[in-house]
Design a protein around this motif. Structure first.
Motif, mmCIF file in Angstrom:
data_model
loop_
_atom_site.group_PDB
_atom_site.id
_atom_site.type_symbol
_atom_site.label_atom_id
_atom_site.label_comp_id
_atom_site.label_asym_id
_atom_site.label_seq_id
_atom_site.Cartn_x
_atom_site.Cartn_y
_atom_site.Cartn_z
ATOM 1 N N ARG A 1 0.815 -1.222 0.000
ATOM 2 C CA ARG A 1 0.000 0.000 0.000
ATOM 3 C C ARG A 1 0.848 1.271 0.000
ATOM 4 O O ARG A 1 0.352 2.326 -0.375
ATOM 5 C CB ARG A 1 -0.916 0.017 1.213
ATOM 6 C CG ARG A 1 -2.057 -0.939 1.115
ATOM 7 C CD ARG A 1 -2.986 -0.802 2.292
ATOM 8 N NE ARG A 1 -3.951 -1.871 2.301
ATOM 9 C CZ ARG A 1 -4.237 -2.619 3.338
ATOM 10 N NH1 ARG A 1 -3.637 -2.402 4.489
ATOM 11 N NH2 ARG A 1 -5.118 -3.577 3.250
ATOM 12 N N GLU A 2 2.104 1.180 0.419
ATOM 13 C CA GLU A 2 2.947 2.374 0.485
ATOM 14 C C GLU A 2 3.084 3.052 -0.878
ATOM 15 O O GLU A 2 3.074 4.268 -0.976
ATOM 16 C CB GLU A 2 4.338 2.006 1.016
ATOM 17 C CG GLU A 2 4.375 1.703 2.481
ATOM 18 C CD GLU A 2 5.766 1.280 2.948
ATOM 19 O OE1 GLU A 2 6.699 1.240 2.110
ATOM 20 O OE2 GLU A 2 5.908 0.993 4.137
ATOM 21 N N HIS A 3 3.222 2.266 -1.935
ATOM 22 C CA HIS A 3 3.459 2.826 -3.261
ATOM 23 C C HIS A 3 2.250 2.668 -4.173
ATOM 24 O O HIS A 3 2.347 2.899 -5.370
ATOM 25 C CB HIS A 3 4.671 2.141 -3.900
ATOM 26 C CG HIS A 3 5.901 2.255 -3.051
ATOM 27 N ND1 HIS A 3 6.546 3.451 -2.827
ATOM 28 C CD2 HIS A 3 6.590 1.326 -2.346
ATOM 29 C CE1 HIS A 3 7.576 3.249 -2.031
ATOM 30 N NE2 HIS A 3 7.632 1.966 -1.720
ATOM 31 N N ALA A 4 1.133 2.320 -3.641
ATOM 32 C CA ALA A 4 -0.063 2.111 -4.448
ATOM 33 C C ALA A 4 -0.711 3.445 -4.798
ATOM 34 O O ALA A 4 -0.614 4.426 -4.061
ATOM 35 C CB ALA A 4 -1.052 1.240 -3.687
ATOM 36 N N THR A 5 -1.340 3.485 -5.961
ATOM 37 C CA THR A 5 -2.084 4.671 -6.377
ATOM 38 C C THR A 5 -3.500 4.237 -6.727
ATOM 39 O O THR A 5 -3.763 3.069 -6.993
ATOM 40 C CB THR A 5 -1.433 5.338 -7.606
ATOM 41 O OG1 THR A 5 -1.382 4.379 -8.659
ATOM 42 C CG2 THR A 5 -0.039 5.847 -7.264
ATOM 43 N N TYR A 6 -4.386 5.206 -6.781
ATOM 44 C CA TYR A 6 -5.767 4.911 -7.097
ATOM 45 C C TYR A 6 -5.908 4.601 -8.583
ATOM 46 O O TYR A 6 -5.207 5.181 -9.420
ATOM 47 C CB TYR A 6 -6.670 6.094 -6.746
ATOM 48 C CG TYR A 6 -6.760 6.345 -5.270
ATOM 49 C CD1 TYR A 6 -7.545 5.522 -4.473
ATOM 50 C CD2 TYR A 6 -6.078 7.383 -4.670
ATOM 51 C CE1 TYR A 6 -7.636 5.728 -3.117
ATOM 52 C CE2 TYR A 6 -6.153 7.598 -3.300
ATOM 53 C CZ TYR A 6 -6.939 6.776 -2.536
ATOM 54 O OH TYR A 6 -7.028 6.974 -1.189
ATOM 55 N N ALA A 7 -6.826 3.729 -8.938
ATOM 56 C CA ALA A 7 -7.064 3.384 -10.335
ATOM 57 C C ALA A 7 -7.769 4.529 -11.049
ATOM 58 O O ALA A 7 -7.532 4.788 -12.217
ATOM 59 C CB ALA A 7 -7.900 2.115 -10.431
ATOM 60 N N GLY A 8 -8.635 5.223 -10.351
ATOM 61 C CA GLY A 8 -9.350 6.352 -10.923
ATOM 62 C C GLY A 8 -9.004 7.603 -10.127
ATOM 63 O O GLY A 8 -7.862 7.834 -9.753
ATOM 64 N N ASP A 9 -10.030 8.417 -9.884
ATOM 65 C CA ASP A 9 -9.823 9.594 -9.050
ATOM 66 C C ASP A 9 -9.607 9.157 -7.607
ATOM 67 O O ASP A 9 -10.098 8.117 -7.174
ATOM 68 C CB ASP A 9 -11.054 10.507 -9.110
ATOM 69 C CG ASP A 9 -11.219 11.134 -10.476
ATOM 70 O OD1 ASP A 9 -10.196 11.248 -11.184
ATOM 71 O OD2 ASP A 9 -12.361 11.488 -10.824
ATOM 72 N N ALA A 10 -8.913 9.987 -6.864
ATOM 73 C CA ALA A 10 -8.689 9.680 -5.457
ATOM 74 C C ALA A 10 -10.004 9.683 -4.697
ATOM 75 O O ALA A 10 -10.212 8.889 -3.788
ATOM 76 C CB ALA A 10 -7.721 10.677 -4.850
#
Length: 171
Positions: free
Chosen positions: A128-137
């Motif tokens: 989760r540290e380097h994860a980003t959202y697939a769409g908008d936050a």
């Protein structure tokens, strides 16, 4: 019913001390090596004492050692009951029932499961540290934001409304 009577609780503690001491010092049976008396519960009528015990066995030989220890405890039941009677000073000495205590083994299994789940949680935290959202936050629509489609729908509604003409005004 076991253990709600304060006197039964005191007798249970005494029975536990007497039996644990006797197993350790007076009974010279090698089958009782590493046997621990974990708990004693005496019924409210003082007739039966359930003695819970466990044994630290050698890896792979636990089942056989447990059976031999159970036999040794059952064979020593009369002697242990006499010792309890002499120490407790009761009119009637409770009958002893030896029950293998499964709780320590189950507790070890639960600790193992918790350790595995803790490791998985740590792995997920690292991912989760380097994860980003697939769409908008924040994918949800908020009231303070004005949507363009809402404005165009209002314009269309105003255009579709019947307009008064000058002829209508005169009537």
């Amino acid at each position: 019913m076991a253990g709600t009577n304060p006197r039964a609780v005191r007798i249970a503690a005494l029975v536990q001390r007497v039996i644990a001491s006797a197993v350790e010092t007076q009974l010279h049976d090698t089958r009782l090596n590493n046997v621990t008396i974990t708990e004693v519960r005496v019924t409210n009528d003082m007739q039966i004492a359930n003695v819970y015990w466990t044994q630290l066995g050698r890896e792979g030989h636990e089942e056989g050692e447990r059976k031999r220890a159970q036999q040794a405890l059952n064979q020593a039941k009369g002697r242990l009951r006499s010792l309890v009677g002499s120490k407790a000073g009761l009119r009637l000495t409770p009958q002893l029932r030896f029950i293998y205590d499964e709780v320590p083994g189950e507790a070890t299994e639960i600790e193992d499961v918790l350790t595995v789940s803790r490791r998985r949680d740590e792995e997920l935290a690292k991912l989760r540290e380097h994860a980003t959202y697939a769409g908008d936050a924040d994918p949800y629509k908020h009231d303070d934001e004005v949507d363009e489609t809402d404005e165009t729908q209002e314009d269309v509604r105003q255009d579709d409304a019947p307009q008064q003409t000058s002829a209508d005004d005169g009537e």
